[in-house]
Design a protein around this motif. Structure first.
Motif, PDB file in Angstrom:
ATOM      1  N   ALA A  63      13.240  -0.954   8.613  1.00 37.74           N
ATOM      2  CA  ALA A  63      13.076  -1.354   7.218  1.00 37.74           C
ATOM      3  C   ALA A  63      12.835  -0.129   6.331  1.00 37.74           C
ATOM      4  CB  ALA A  63      11.903  -2.330   7.087  1.00 37.74           C
ATOM      5  N   GLY A  64      12.933   1.067   6.946  1.00 36.99           N
ATOM      6  CA  GLY A  64      12.775   2.301   6.187  1.00 36.99           C
ATOM      7  C   GLY A  64      11.334   2.683   5.916  1.00 36.99           C
ATOM      8  N   LYS A  65      10.410   2.113   6.673  1.00 37.19           N
ATOM      9  CA  LYS A  65       8.983   2.379   6.446  1.00 37.19           C
ATOM     10  C   LYS A  65       8.471   3.509   7.340  1.00 37.19           C
ATOM     11  CE  LYS A  65       8.235  -2.408   5.015  1.00 37.19           C
ATOM     12  NZ  LYS A  65       7.577  -3.694   5.322  1.00 37.19           N
ATOM     13  N   ASN A 103      -8.803   6.184   0.255  1.00 36.86           N
ATOM     14  CA  ASN A 103      -8.857   6.910  -1.021  1.00 36.86           C
ATOM     15  C   ASN A 103      -7.615   7.780  -1.140  1.00 36.86           C
ATOM     16  OD1 ASN A 103      -9.896   7.754  -3.459  1.00 36.86           O
ATOM     17  ND2 ASN A 103     -11.335   9.205  -2.573  1.00 36.86           N
ATOM     18  N   PHE A 104      -6.482   7.150  -0.931  1.00 37.45           N
ATOM     19  CA  PHE A 104      -5.205   7.863  -0.849  1.00 37.45           C
ATOM     20  C   PHE A 104      -4.860   8.615  -2.141  1.00 37.45           C
ATOM     21  CE2 PHE A 104      -0.438   7.890  -0.733  1.00 37.45           C
ATOM     22  CZ  PHE A 104      -0.315   8.725   0.372  1.00 37.45           C
ATOM     23  N   VAL A 105      -5.296   8.096  -3.274  1.00 36.59           N
ATOM     24  CA  VAL A 105      -5.003   8.734  -4.559  1.00 36.59           C
ATOM     25  C   VAL A 105      -5.569  10.154  -4.593  1.00 36.59           C
ATOM     26  CG1 VAL A 105      -5.437   8.664  -7.044  1.00 36.59           C
ATOM     27  CG2 VAL A 105      -4.898   6.550  -5.826  1.00 36.59           C
ATOM     28  N   VAL A 155       4.397   9.827   0.124  1.00 38.79           N
ATOM     29  CA  VAL A 155       4.054   9.486  -1.262  1.00 38.79           C
ATOM     30  C   VAL A 155       3.355   8.130  -1.390  1.00 38.79           C
ATOM     31  CG1 VAL A 155       5.884  10.907  -2.223  1.00 38.79           C
ATOM     32  CG2 VAL A 155       6.369   8.520  -1.638  1.00 38.79           C
ATOM     33  N   ARG A 156       3.359   7.349  -0.318  1.00 32.65           N
ATOM     34  CA  ARG A 156       2.654   6.059  -0.347  1.00 32.65           C
ATOM     35  C   ARG A 156       2.002   5.816   1.016  1.00 32.65           C
ATOM     36  NH1 ARG A 156       8.052   4.902  -0.629  1.00 32.65           N
ATOM     37  NH2 ARG A 156       7.865   4.571  -2.876  1.00 32.65           N
ATOM     38  N   LEU A 157       1.139   4.833   1.066  1.00 37.19           N
ATOM     39  CA  LEU A 157       0.454   4.523   2.314  1.00 37.19           C
ATOM     40  C   LEU A 157       1.448   4.180   3.421  1.00 37.19           C
ATOM     41  CD1 LEU A 157      -2.499   2.319   1.002  1.00 37.19           C
ATOM     42  CD2 LEU A 157      -2.728   4.511   2.168  1.00 37.19           C
TER      43      LEU A 157
END
Length: 252
Positions: A63-65, A103-105, A155-157
């Protein structure tokens, strides 16, 4: 999908657990026997659970994850880094940054800081700094690279994490569980398998054993990536065909 082979697992020493006095009773279903004070893992069950994990990982990557690999112990670091890099997947093999997931940000800000330093070096801004300032920036960049360089493209979780030694990486496991991110893990006889979603019972202390398990896992992830690539190419071809047909109709 790649299938786990009991003979290969045996030769790699995946069956060696911890000393019996260090065992976790929740691992009882995966233990075959006790020998010389050591628990022996039932490799037939390991093969079944490894296949289940591989099937799930194949679906996730098709799924490209992304899957984040985590292993900071000496025996696992190089092995995990090698496999993750080949798969173009993010990985943590140094200290786990607290809040990496929850706290990924903040983590992303640190990565952007690293990228900003790289930009300074490219556009010449870095050379306008004093010698002392350049030294400080270089040290900061090296520290960021050591801890976060392998996740700079994340760039994302992640959609899942794969952990070697769930006891050592308990903070990573806790953060993932808190966010509902599936946890895959090589779980030794001293650990609690209830803490992960996909348990792979086996030796998490020997490089050879870890490499064997990750080799099977990697094949499944590659299969998922191949499926994803094929689907994207098919969609592109269908799109080009549809455009060509529209152009033909317009000209007619």
């Amino acid at each position: 999908m790649a299938k786990a082979n009991v003979k290969d697992l045996l030769e790699a020493g995946v069956h060696f657990g911890h000393m019996t006095r260090k065992w976790n009773p929740n691992m009882a279903p995966y233990i075959f026997m006790e020998k010389n004070g050591i628990h022996i893992v039932d490799l037939h069950k390991t093969a079944v659970k490894l296949d289940e994990a591989c099937n799930a990982l194949e679906k996730i990557t098709s799924a490209g994850k992304k899957v984040l690999f985590v292993a900071t112990k000496k025996q696992a670091k190089e092995v995990v880094a090698k496999h993750a890099a080949e798969l173009n997947m993010p990985y943590i093999t140094e200290r786990w940054p607290g809040g990496m997931l929850t706290n990924f940000v903040t983590i992303r800000k640190a990565v952007k800081k690293m990228n900003a330093i790289d930009k300074m070096k490219k556009d010449g801004t870095f050379e306008t700094l004093s010698k002392k300032e350049r030294l400080q920036v270089d040290r900061q960049r090296a520290n960021l690279e050591k801890n976060l360089g392998s996740i700079s493209d994340m760039v994302r979780l992640p959609s899942a994490i794969f952990v070697v030694d769930i006891m050592r990486e308990h903070i990573a496991v806790t953060e993932a569980k808190k966010l509902g991110i599936p946890v895959f893990g090589i779980v030794d006889t001293n650990s609690d398998p209830r803490k992960v979603d996909f348990v792979i019972p086996g030796n998490d202390d020997a490089s050879k054993a870890i490499d064997m398990v990750l080799s099977v896992v990697s094949e499944s992830i590659k299969e998922g990536q191949s499926q994803r690539k094929a689907e994207k190419e098919k969609s592109k071809e269908e799109g080009e065909k549809a455009t060509a047909e529209k152009d033909a109709d317009f000209e007619a």
